[in-house]
Enzyme design. Structure first.
Site, mmCIF file in Angstrom:
data_model
loop_
_atom_site.group_PDB
_atom_site.id
_atom_site.type_symbol
_atom_site.label_atom_id
_atom_site.label_comp_id
_atom_site.label_asym_id
_atom_site.label_seq_id
_atom_site.Cartn_x
_atom_site.Cartn_y
_atom_site.Cartn_z
ATOM 1 N N GLY A 1 0.841 -1.200 0.000
ATOM 2 C CA GLY A 1 0.000 0.000 0.000
ATOM 3 C C GLY A 1 0.869 1.241 0.000
ATOM 4 O O GLY A 1 0.524 2.270 0.596
ATOM 5 N N GLN B 1 -1.096 8.010 1.149
ATOM 6 C CA GLN B 1 -0.580 9.238 1.774
ATOM 7 C C GLN B 1 0.649 8.971 2.650
ATOM 8 O O GLN B 1 1.634 9.712 2.572
ATOM 9 C CB GLN B 1 -1.687 9.883 2.627
ATOM 10 C CG GLN B 1 -1.304 11.255 3.175
ATOM 11 C CD GLN B 1 -2.199 11.726 4.320
ATOM 12 O OE1 GLN B 1 -2.974 10.947 4.882
ATOM 13 N NE2 GLN B 1 -2.083 12.997 4.655
ATOM 14 N N TYR C 1 -14.419 1.295 10.254
ATOM 15 C CA TYR C 1 -12.963 1.502 10.244
ATOM 16 C C TYR C 1 -12.410 1.354 11.666
ATOM 17 O O TYR C 1 -11.433 0.629 11.901
ATOM 18 C CB TYR C 1 -12.695 2.900 9.687
ATOM 19 C CG TYR C 1 -11.269 3.378 9.720
ATOM 20 C CD1 TYR C 1 -10.265 2.715 9.029
ATOM 21 C CD2 TYR C 1 -10.931 4.544 10.420
ATOM 22 C CE1 TYR C 1 -8.955 3.186 9.046
ATOM 23 C CE2 TYR C 1 -9.630 5.026 10.427
ATOM 24 C CZ TYR C 1 -8.646 4.344 9.753
ATOM 25 O OH TYR C 1 -7.362 4.815 9.760
HETATM 26 C C1 AKB Z 1 -9.470 9.157 8.988
HETATM 27 O O1 AKB Z 1 -9.865 10.320 9.091
HETATM 28 O O2 AKB Z 1 -10.204 8.197 8.740
HETATM 29 C C2 AKB Z 1 -7.996 8.871 9.221
HETATM 30 C C3 AKB Z 1 -7.723 8.473 10.621
HETATM 31 C C4 AKB Z 1 -7.871 9.434 11.729
HETATM 32 O O3 AKB Z 1 -7.351 7.349 10.858
HETATM 33 N N1 AKB Z 1 -7.217 10.010 8.865
#
Ligand code: AKB
Length: 316
Positions: free
Chosen positions: A10, A14, A145
């Protein structure tokens, strides 16, 4: 020059493009293999060292590469972030979890010396104390996430305890960089705002003006990541991801910092679905555990980062 052979999965994202460049300084360009699912290498990865097209979900190809190249360290950076994840939760879970679990197995079986896998402040949720969020606290993430990152941390800890795997991790705050763009995060506004301040003189922010979030300049994040990986194993007194902090600001405060350089800069606010994500995250982070265990220290605050971002983006 250090002896390891490093694989970054990956690498076109960024963090990846800057991490690969920094690792190549320490390990030598030929000893750091950048890989990404994209056929076309990111401009920062082109002709600067080995580049391999690799899908983070393809365990067979990853194992083959690790064995063929004698890889001793893997950085797994491929992931769907918070905002993209909410649009396709099942896909986010599959990509974020499957890529990690298969790599942990390969690493144990092929005796890879060290693994790096990034976590995030997204592991925390609305029931977590939001100011100076401690290393160990209530953890009830509400985004897929965040759920995948917390589950991943527990898997990393499990593989360390069960198989002795040396796997290390950081809970990144929002990362701000000028060399490469973020994609699909809730903290992305803090990068977009600099680009639009220079190109348009104004920015319409998708978070409300007093939404505080923990943030970090990419220079600090890359240095911290490599310092964590190079710290002696006996300093890793937790195998969950480390809280890491540098600064915390709101859209209003970053706009004020930009106005020091561009007085006519104008910001407006149109919060969207990302506001609810931000409202469930910490406002600031207590990273004293990382400072005590392996000596983490940040260098950039909002004023210094803003000056550096605007200087470099103007040149670009
Ligand atoms: C997001 O905003 O999802 C990421 C993080 C804080 O992990 N930049």
């Amino acid at each position: 020059m250090k002896k390891d052979k490093v694989l970054v999965i990956g690498a076109g994202g960024q963090i990846g493009v800057e991490l690969v460049a920094a690792l190549r300084v320490s390990y030598g360009a030929d000893n750091v293999i950048a890989s990404d699912i994209r056929e076309e290498a990111h401009p920062m990865l082109k002709d600067r060292g080995p580049y391999v097209v690799l899908d983070a979900m393809n365990g067979t190809a990853i194992r083959e590469l690790i064995v063929k190249e004698g890889i001793t360290q893997v950085y797994l950076l491929a992931a769907l972030l918070s905002a993209t994840g909410e649009k396709n939760p099942k896909m986010a879970w599959d990509i974020n979890m499957q890529s990690l679990l298969q790599l942990l197995d390969i690493a144990v079986q092929e005796k890879v010396a060290k693994i790096y896998w990034p976590s995030s402040i997204a592991v925390f949720g609305p029931t977590t104390p939001r100011d100076n969020t401690p290393q160990q606290t209530i953890v009830e993430p509400r985004t897929v996430y965040g759920v995948s990152k917390y589950a991943g941390e527990l898997w990393c800890q499990y593989y360390h305890q069960r198989w002795g795997l040396d796997v290390r991790s950081i809970r990144y705050p929002g990362l701000i960089s000028w060399k490469s763009a973020p994609g699909g995060g809730t903290t992305d506004y803090a990068v977009e705002i600099y680009h639009e301040a220079l190109s348009k003189g104004s920015y319409n922010c998708f978070l409300s003006e007093n939404t505080y979030l923990p943030m970090m300049y990419m220079d600090d994040a890359i240095r911290g990541t490599i310092e964590l990986m190079e710290a002696p194993a006996e300093k890793m007194l937790t195998r969950m991801a480390y809280n890491l902090s540098a600064m915390s600001f709101s859209p209003k405060e970053i706009a004020d910092a930009i106005r020091v350089h561009i007085p006519e800069f104008n910001i407006s606010y149109a919060p969207d679905f990302r506001q609810a994500i931000a409202d469930g995250w910490p406002k600031s982070i207590d990273d004293s555990t990382a400072r005590e265990h392996w000596g983490w220290k940040h260098e950039f605050d909002l004023a210094r980062m803003t000056a550096d971002m605007l200087k470099n983006l103007s040149k670009k």
